[in-house]
Design a protein around this motif. Structure first.
Motif, short mmCIF file in Angstrom:
data_model
loop_
_atom_site.label_atom_id
_atom_site.label_comp_id
_atom_site.label_asym_id
_atom_site.label_seq_id
_atom_site.Cartn_x
_atom_site.Cartn_y
_atom_site.Cartn_z
N GLU A 182 -3.44 -13.99 3.74
CA GLU A 182 -3.74 -12.70 3.14
C GLU A 182 -5.07 -12.17 3.68
OE1 GLU A 182 -3.83 -13.03 -1.08
OE2 GLU A 182 -1.65 -13.05 -1.30
N ALA A 183 -5.15 -10.87 3.86
CA ALA A 183 -6.39 -10.22 4.27
C ALA A 183 -6.39 -8.80 3.72
CB ALA A 183 -6.54 -10.20 5.79
N ASP A 184 -7.58 -8.25 3.49
CA ASP A 184 -7.68 -6.88 3.00
C ASP A 184 -7.48 -5.88 4.13
OD1 ASP A 184 -8.26 -7.51 0.30
OD2 ASP A 184 -10.33 -7.95 0.85
N GLU B 162 -4.65 8.59 4.49
CA GLU B 162 -3.59 7.71 5.01
C GLU B 162 -2.61 7.33 3.91
OE1 GLU B 162 -6.11 5.53 8.61
OE2 GLU B 162 -6.11 4.68 6.58
N ALA B 163 -3.11 7.13 2.70
CA ALA B 163 -2.23 6.80 1.58
C ALA B 163 -1.32 7.96 1.24
CB ALA B 163 -3.06 6.41 0.36
N ARG C 12 -0.01 2.27 -2.51
CA ARG C 12 -0.94 2.18 -3.64
C ARG C 12 -1.91 1.02 -3.45
NH1 ARG C 12 3.99 3.41 -5.48
NH2 ARG C 12 4.57 1.28 -6.05
N GLU C 13 -3.07 1.14 -4.07
CA GLU C 13 -4.07 0.08 -3.95
C GLU C 13 -3.53 -1.21 -4.55
OE1 GLU C 13 -8.77 -0.16 -3.78
OE2 GLU C 13 -8.04 0.76 -5.63
N GLY C 14 -3.75 -2.31 -3.84
CA GLY C 14 -3.25 -3.59 -4.28
C GLY C 14 -1.88 -3.93 -3.71
N GLN C 15 -1.21 -2.94 -3.16
CA GLN C 15 0.10 -3.17 -2.57
C GLN C 15 -0.05 -4.03 -1.31
OE1 GLN C 15 2.46 0.39 -2.25
NE2 GLN C 15 3.76 -0.44 -0.63
N LYS C 16 0.93 -4.88 -1.05
CA LYS C 16 0.88 -5.77 0.10
C LYS C 16 1.83 -5.30 1.20
CE LYS C 16 -0.39 -9.96 -2.47
NZ LYS C 16 -0.04 -11.37 -2.77
N ILE C 17 1.30 -5.29 2.42
CA ILE C 17 2.11 -4.97 3.59
C ILE C 17 2.36 -6.27 4.34
CG2 ILE C 17 2.19 -3.69 5.76
CD1 ILE C 17 0.36 -1.62 4.50
N ARG C 18 3.62 -6.61 4.54
CA ARG C 18 3.99 -7.92 5.11
C ARG C 18 4.25 -7.83 6.60
NH1 ARG C 18 9.49 -10.01 5.31
NH2 ARG C 18 9.50 -12.26 5.73
N LEU C 19 3.62 -8.74 7.34
CA LEU C 19 3.92 -8.93 8.75
C LEU C 19 4.60 -10.29 8.87
CD1 LEU C 19 0.72 -7.64 10.60
CD2 LEU C 19 2.79 -6.41 10.00
N VAL D 234 -3.75 -3.71 0.46
CA VAL D 234 -4.32 -2.38 0.61
C VAL D 234 -5.53 -2.20 -0.30
CG1 VAL D 234 -3.90 0.09 0.24
CG2 VAL D 234 -2.15 -1.35 1.33
N ARG D 235 -6.65 -1.79 0.29
CA ARG D 235 -7.86 -1.43 -0.45
C ARG D 235 -8.23 -0.01 -0.05
NH1 ARG D 235 -11.32 -5.84 -1.39
NH2 ARG D 235 -12.86 -4.31 -2.06
N PHE D 236 -8.47 0.86 -1.03
CA PHE D 236 -8.81 2.25 -0.71
C PHE D 236 -10.27 2.35 -0.27
CE2 PHE D 236 -5.27 3.98 -3.61
CZ PHE D 236 -4.41 4.09 -2.52
#
Length: 316
Positions: free
Chosen positions: A143-145, A152-153, A183-190, A209-211
């Motif tokens: 995990e990374a921010d 962009e959001a 949304r903030e806190g949402q995870k984007i998976r690679l 995701v961090r705004f």
């Protein structure tokens, strides 16, 4: 390579004793100056904007600022002394403290990730499989921010992230699609970009995701708040003002005798709450009082006080 200490106070150009209001003003001034949308040298401005954002992310939060001040108390007088737990929990595959790895493109420096991002820059999760030493096992997730702007959001975007795995010299770069309405806190998976497996499937990389801090707006859940600074006469007499929203400027009527901190709601101009819904945009009235008065201005205020049935120097 060791993580380099960041002097966030120097980044914002403020003293270590600066108040929260002074920090906010310094951030807004610099953020407007270096915002990539207005700067001529966009590449340099973007890097500077991220530094400013990171500094305010820490100093603008009371708890993070306290931790930072404790960390940096002696930094000018000798080698940095990491606190207990330094580097613990960092992702081994993307570079823990001093291991030669690195992770960039998310918007935060390694220094920030190590201390203020919940346990390390690239954070290693649990392995996806269990078993004896001879059995295949899935690699751990990472995990990374990921720092994302409000724009962009709202509209979606593509960003590049780069990392250098532990013990390797080559840099891997990936293009990440930020979906519209994220949304903030949402995870984007690679998929498959986490830790290598032991004769098994690799883990995944999750970008949280961090705004990004904005020079004009404060984020409150899915709502945006804009502080409109007006002189006292404008609040008393009323006026019209141009308000910059993420969707363009709108005209706002300020009624006469508007009180400080009054909020005006602009519906549906906030952050995404779903694929087609958004929060609201609020304009908060900040009434500016004069810091000093000329003799002529004082005479006018005294005349106003008498007209209001008050005597200068007393209150009813």
């Amino acid at each position: 390579m060791p993580v380099q200490y960041k002097d966030y106070y120097a980044t914002l150009g403020v003293a270590k004793t600066a108040s929260q209001d002074e920090l906010r003003k310094a951030f807004r001034k610099l953020a407007r100056q270096y915002h990539p949308d207005v700067a001529k040298d966009k590449k340099t401005a973007e890097a500077k904007f991220k530094e400013i954002n990171e500094a305010y992310e820490v100093l603008g939060d009371a708890d993070k600022r306290k931790r930072y001040d404790e960390l940096g108390a002696d930094w000018e007088h000798g080698p940095q002394q990491p606190p207990p737990g330094w580097g613990r929990g960092g992702g081994q595959g993307f570079g823990g403290f001093g291991d030669g790895g690195g992770f960039s493109g998310t918007g935060f420096s390694d220094f920030f990730e190590q201390f203020f991002s919940g346990g390390g820059g690239a954070r290693q999760g649990f392995p996806g499989g269990f078993g004896g030493a001879q059995q295949p096992a899935r690699g751990s997730d990472i995990e990374a921010d990921l720092l994302v702007t409000i724009e962009e959001a709202l509209h979606g975007a593509k960003k590049k992230i780069s990392f250098r795995r532990d013990g390797r010299s080559d840099v891997e770069t990936y293009e990440v699609r930020i979906p519209k309405g994220v949304r903030e806190g949402q995870k984007i998976r690679l998929a498959g970009q986490g830790e290598a497996g032991r004769r098994g499937q690799a883990g995944d990389l999750y970008l949280i995701v961090r705004f990004e801090k904005h020079p004009d707006y404060t984020i409150d859940g899915s709502d945006l708040i804009y502080d409109l600074e007006v002189p006292v006469w404008q609040a008393v007499l009323g006026d019209n003002a141009s308000i910059p929203t993420p969707d363009g400027s709108v005209r706002l009527k300020i009624p006469s005798c508007s009180q400080p901190d009054r909020k005006f709601r602009i519906k549906g101009r906030g952050l995404p709450t779903g694929s087609t819904t958004r929060g609201d945009f609020y304009v908060r009235l900040v009434v500016l009082l004069p810091n000093d008065l000329t003799p002529e201005q004082r005479a006018v205020w005294e005349k106003l006080a008498r007209a209001s049935g008050e005597v200068a120097g007393t209150t009813r």
